[in-house]
Scaffold this active site. Sequence first.
Site, PDB file in Angstrom:
ATOM      1  N   SER A 557      47.475 -97.859 -31.422  1.00 21.80           N
ATOM      2  CA  SER A 557      46.142 -98.927 -31.697  1.00 21.80           C
ATOM      3  C   SER A 557      46.903 -99.693 -32.841  1.00 21.80           C
ATOM      4  CB  SER A 557      45.138 -98.093 -31.982  1.00 21.80           C
ATOM      5  OG  SER A 557      43.786 -98.992 -32.080  1.00 21.80           O
ATOM      6  N   HIS A 672      41.052 -95.755 -24.338  1.00 26.35           N
ATOM      7  CA  HIS A 672      42.027 -96.116 -25.530  1.00 26.35           C
ATOM      8  C   HIS A 672      42.570 -94.878 -26.097  1.00 26.35           C
ATOM      9  CE1 HIS A 672      43.503 -98.557 -29.004  1.00 26.35           C
ATOM     10  NE2 HIS A 672      42.903 -97.971 -29.572  1.00 26.35           N
TER      11      HIS A 672
END
Length: 699
Positions: A557, A672
Amino acid sequence: MKRFLTMVSAALMTGAAAPTPDAPADDPFVWLEDWTGPRAMQWVEAENKATVATLQGDPRYAGYYRDALAIASAKDRIAMPMLIHGRIYNFWRDADHPQGVWRYTSEADYASAAPSWTTVLDLDALSRAEGKKWVWKGATILDPEERIALLALSDGGEDAVRLREFDLVDGRFVPGGFDIPNAKQNAEWLDKDTLLLSRDWGADSLTKSGYPFVIKTLKRGQRLEDAQEVFRGAASDQLMSMPILLSDGQGNRAAFLFRGVTFFGNETWLLTAQGTKRLALPARSQLQGMIDGQVLIQTSEAWESGGVTVPAGALASVPLKALQEDGVLTPEILFAPTPRQSIDGVVATQNRVVLSLNDNVRGRVRVYARAASGWSAQPVDLPDNATISTVAASDKSDKTYLAVAGFLAPTTLWAMDAADPKPVQVKAMPARFDAAGLVVEQFEATSSDGTKIPYFIVHKKGMTPDGSTPAIMTAYGGFEVPMTPSYAAITGKLWLERGNSFVLANIRGGGEFGPAWHEAGLKTKRQIIYDDFAAVAQDIFARKLSSPQKFGIYGGSNGGLLMGVEFNQHPELWNGVVIQVPLLDMIRYEQIAAGASWVDEYGSVSVPEEKAFLEKISPYANIRKGVAYPTPYIWTTTKDDRVGPQHARKFAARLKDYGLPYLFYEDTAGGHSGDADIEQGARLQAMQMVYFSQRLEGK
């Protein structure tokens, strides 16, 4: 991002952005931004085939996958508790239940070595029955009875969820109950027949980043289109508007409304019988609970009110009654940090506040009680050199459960009566790897501006300091998220057991030392974060604990952005770089998935100074032909509707176009966090470790 997900139960965007008409002419790979378009997915399929052959075809892969799966699915893990209507609930995954079951037992039975569990919801069975791959995203419980829950279920691991009403006593979805279609959405129970709900309501209800800024009340049996608006933010907001419901053990209850004007700056409103009222709270503050009518507020900026100065990074309280009335607020300070401290978590029990904090990146816990003279603190005696977090608490009692873990110390669970804080260990996870002969040391590196940057290194005791030891290092460096010691069982088994080393760098941008540590790397000051990371590596090499040819780095991320920058700026420092679910195209990040919500952290191309900086550090824009880069491994997921897989795709495509070596893998599920089921997590871990073995240990 982690801090963002702590603040909200689920993100609120409905999908990643498709290519926009104003795509720059000098970006030949903008077509890969077409999230699930056929051309893009054909490209993904071809890339996956090559990478799977390289990594899963390695003879080490089968053993790594077997060990990773065994650890992830072990039945002697600690079943982490949730305290709900006098029972212990737990969400559990293992080899028989890869997607998981929600189950309960009694508090007395939970304390036994082998509790008897009753299954409430089997996600594997539900998925088979409904033709979905349901992934657990949490439950919102209706107070005070705690019989009814609103379950958040994701199809394949996206942030977007479907909300469904569930009866905990009957163990079934409520016939004709709330069943709210898939979206990134947040809900709170206003009462048993009314929800406060923020979601996509149609035209003029989403911000540029795709988050809802309208909150409505939805009555039982009411259609979504008939819900009544109670609050409206603005389309220009970077985040969302969402409800927050606080209650305490004395029966106080209040509905607050959060408006995320920017990622770190917000307004807090109170919902009253007369309408909504904006509260005089600092923009950079968060509600953390309520106890005996006292609302707990954590600050990320200094707050002066009523003759009291609450410093940044502190915890304070104000009476709910004072918030309901007009007048100047006079906060009371519970905790004010030193320069090397930061708050890690706050929970309110029936009569106490339990605060977990980081003290020079080491966990501590304090319990606070309030009397007429103010707040008093009592330290809690728990193991040192570990991360300590509160995993379960309730305003129905002072019973609290704390988890303690270190790099070499398997997670233990402690039960505590917060009114008499003498914790007792009740569970301990067995060791998952052989830690004999391993040690943990904490050092400091000197960054480019002279600041001391702490880091931990786990290595063999008596290791010869000749630079020959393979090592992998990770960090995050953003959004005020701290990186602290943890028991990484799979890393221990697949990496440390073979005599290798692991490094955790506590660089700026994170929250290890509070708001100032974060703010030092905001926007155009961000280069210092990347300097910190490089400085840690250089310090390790100077101590001869490893060397560039034996050194690998990884992060996801925002940490994936960090890896991309380090790949570009210091290719000579690493021989392996794993870039996970990353941001990489910082020129167009605002137009991809939820990117526009992070302008507070990264800056915007609409601001000339910030655009110039983003152009300078954007990994996608700064790949150069002919440079001797290490071969990176870039992985992402198609279901990532937060950062989006577009960044990773475009970065790999440009490397290919320049004739530079790389590995790219895009898993089709998992969102994610890559958490659709335990097999996916084991697969991703095993592939990553094969890559590091190939790069740092040799074929």
